[in-house]
Design an enzyme around this catalytic site. Structure first.
Site, PDB file in Angstrom:
ATOM      1  N   THR A  15       0.821  -1.214   0.000  1.00 33.04           N
ATOM      2  CA  THR A  15       0.000   0.000   0.000  1.00 33.04           C
ATOM      3  C   THR A  15       0.849   1.256   0.000  1.00 33.04           C
ATOM      4  OG1 THR A  15      -1.825  -1.079   1.127  1.00 33.04           O
ATOM      5  CG2 THR A  15      -1.687   1.290   1.393  1.00 33.04           C
ATOM      6  N   ASP A  55       1.826  -6.519  -4.297  1.00 34.55           N
ATOM      7  CA  ASP A  55       0.967  -6.525  -3.121  1.00 34.55           C
ATOM      8  C   ASP A  55       1.499  -7.689  -2.271  1.00 34.55           C
ATOM      9  OD1 ASP A  55      -2.297  -5.762  -2.414  1.00 34.55           O
ATOM     10  OD2 ASP A  55      -1.364  -7.492  -1.433  1.00 34.55           O
ATOM     11  N   SER A  56       1.628  -7.496  -0.976  1.00 34.45           N
ATOM     12  CA  SER A  56       2.311  -8.537  -0.197  1.00 34.45           C
ATOM     13  C   SER A  56       1.523  -9.836  -0.123  1.00 34.45           C
ATOM     14  CB  SER A  56       2.673  -8.032   1.198  1.00 34.45           C
ATOM     15  OG  SER A  56       1.559  -7.994   2.035  1.00 34.45           O
ATOM     16  N   THR A  87       1.613  -4.526   4.210  1.00 32.59           N
ATOM     17  CA  THR A  87       1.447  -4.893   5.620  1.00 32.59           C
ATOM     18  C   THR A  87       0.867  -6.299   5.803  1.00 32.59           C
ATOM     19  OG1 THR A  87      -0.755  -3.892   5.729  1.00 32.59           O
ATOM     20  CG2 THR A  87       1.124  -2.498   6.337  1.00 32.59           C
ATOM     21  N   ASP A  88       0.133  -6.791   4.784  1.00 32.86           N
ATOM     22  CA  ASP A  88      -0.637  -8.027   5.006  1.00 32.86           C
ATOM     23  C   ASP A  88       0.226  -9.231   5.375  1.00 32.86           C
ATOM     24  OD1 ASP A  88      -2.945  -6.653   4.611  1.00 32.86           O
ATOM     25  OD2 ASP A  88      -3.223  -7.268   2.519  1.00 32.86           O
ATOM     26  N   LYS A 158       0.256  -8.703  12.591  1.00 39.09           N
ATOM     27  CA  LYS A 158      -0.705  -7.694  12.123  1.00 39.09           C
ATOM     28  C   LYS A 158      -2.014  -7.943  12.849  1.00 39.09           C
ATOM     29  CE  LYS A 158      -2.774  -5.343   8.237  1.00 39.09           C
ATOM     30  NZ  LYS A 158      -3.039  -5.210   6.806  1.00 39.09           N
ATOM     31  N   TYR A 278      -2.392 -29.428  31.203  1.00 43.56           N
ATOM     32  CA  TYR A 278      -3.614 -30.246  31.112  1.00 43.56           C
ATOM     33  C   TYR A 278      -3.335 -31.597  30.465  1.00 43.56           C
ATOM     34  CZ  TYR A 278      -6.265 -25.995  32.107  1.00 43.56           C
ATOM     35  OH  TYR A 278      -6.763 -24.870  32.686  1.00 43.56           O
TER      36      TYR A 278
HETATM   37  N1  ASP Z   1      -2.644  -5.415   0.491  1.00 44.15           N
HETATM   38  C1  ASP Z   1      -1.565  -4.557   0.924  1.00 44.15           C
HETATM   39  C2  ASP Z   1      -0.285  -5.374   0.966  1.00 44.15           C
HETATM   40  O1  ASP Z   1      -0.076  -6.125   1.879  1.00 44.15           O
HETATM   41  C3  ASP Z   1      -1.880  -3.997   2.273  1.00 44.15           C
HETATM   42  C4  ASP Z   1      -0.874  -3.014   2.803  1.00 44.15           C
HETATM   43  O2  ASP Z   1       0.220  -2.861   2.339  1.00 44.15           O
HETATM   44  O3  ASP Z   1      -1.220  -2.353   3.807  1.00 44.15           O
HETATM   45  O4  ASP Z   1       0.495  -5.291   0.059  1.00 44.15           O
END
Ligand code: ASP
Length: 336
Positions: A15, A55-56, A87-88, A158, A278
């Site tokens: 982004t 795009d990631s 960010t993804d 994230k 457990y």
């Molecule tokens: N879809 C974008 C990515 O991961 C989202 C971002 O960068 O915030 O490339």
């Protein structure tokens, strides 16, 4: 005046470098980041290298390797490296690159933004500034900078799809935060170097992340073995519970016997899995599964992918998960 610190900016898309296209936001090369980079040139001597433009969501282990190689090969002559990234999947990349670059000898800081830099209200300028400050800090390691906070790359998750405070350092303190004193680094969090910097990019794709759900059909483990998976990370319930009744353990037992490394973490975001508490956890230990403890799923996945990629046996992988390599896990003996 002191000479400016020399920082390499590796761009990969996301982004932060996006412009609206016919089908929504699309990443572009660094031209769209030019204005912001020029402003940062007041403080730093910056070289920009466009490594990829994705795009990631489209970033795969091959791209992690490309990024790690570029960092390793180009690092001499720089005080630090910033990697701009979507960010993804940034937490996965930052984690994988951490394992691929043991004992890295300069700061490597991943960052991105929720709003493109071309938007007047973008969070990108702030995130880039924090990332550059960390890259110039002289503290080696792989970090992720976002919303005025810096965390170890292998602890980042994230946690928000659109909010500006999109990343948290899970089960670990922040490595640095911006305050009215500038960038305040917490030296207790910084990774400890144990030798010469190295490039170890080999990684396996054959690891599956499975979120346990009530009543899951145990045959799924046999399917994964039949598909050639060599590692499974199970996000179990709470402290690490699984269904031990109704033949629930059958599939996991078979997987371990077939040579698959099975790591158990918790599907809770915070705190540590502990299989000893457990009966529904300790049964797993008897089968030979590996405790993921307080690692994030991203770190557990990439550590397992990396360990298998390094050609380690099931036993060696089990030993490796007893070790803290770069701050990804607590309460463990340190790696030798
Ligand atoms: N879809 C974008 C990515 O991961 C989202 C971002 O960068 O915030 O490339």
């Amino acid at each position: 005046m002191l000479p400016k610190k020399k920082i390499l900016l590796l761009t990969t898309g996301g982004t932060i470098a996006s412009l609206p296209g016919g089908d929504g936001l699309e990443p572009h090369r660094s031209e769209v980041m030019e204005r912001e980079i020029n402003q940062l040139r007041t403080y730093y001597d910056i070289i920009v290298d466009d490594v990829m433009c994705l795009d990631s969501s489209n970033i795969r282990p091959e791209e992690w390797q490309l990024i790690a190689r570029r960092i390793f090969q180009e690092r001499s002559g720089y005080d630090g490296i910033v990697v701009s990234h979507g960010t993804d999947t940034m937490a996965y990349t930052a984690s994988a690159v951490t394992f691929m670059l043991p004992n890295i000898d300069l700061p490597v800081v991943f960052t991105g933004s929720q709003l493109p830099l071309t938007d007047m209200l973008s969070d990108g300028p702030d995130n880039l500034r924090t990332a550059f400050a960390m890259a110039a800090s002289g503290h080696p390691g792989v970090f992720l900078a976002f919303d005025r906070k810096v965390m170890l790359g292998c602890r980042a998750v994230k946690v928000r799809a659109s909010g500006f405070s999109a990343f948290e350092s899970v089960n670990a303190r922040y490595a640095a935060q911006v305050s009215n004193r500038g960038l305040v680094v917490d030296s207790r969090v910084l990774p400890v170097s144990r030798g010469e910097p190295a490039l170890r990019p080999e990684i396996s794709r054959d690891v599956f992340l499975l979120k346990l759900t009530p009543g899951l059909n145990p045959a799924v483990f046999e399917m994964l073995a039949a598909m050639g998976y060599r590692g499974i990370v199970i996000e179990a319930f709470g402290l690490g519970g699984v269904n031990v009744l109704h033949r629930g353990l059958r599939g996991i037992r078979r997987a371990v016997e077939d040579g698959i490394s099975v790591v158990v973490t918790t599907q809770c975001l915070y705190d540590s899995a502990n299989l000893e508490v457990y009966q529904v956890g300790s049964k797993l230990l008897e089968l030979g599964v590996i405790q993921g403890r307080d690692m994030t799923s991203e770190a557990a996945m990439t550590k397992l992918m990396w360990a298998i990629g390094q050609g380690m046996s099931q036993e060696e992988i089990s030993d490796l998960f007893q070790k803290n390599l770069a701050g990804e896990v607590t309460q463990m003996q340190n790696a030798k």
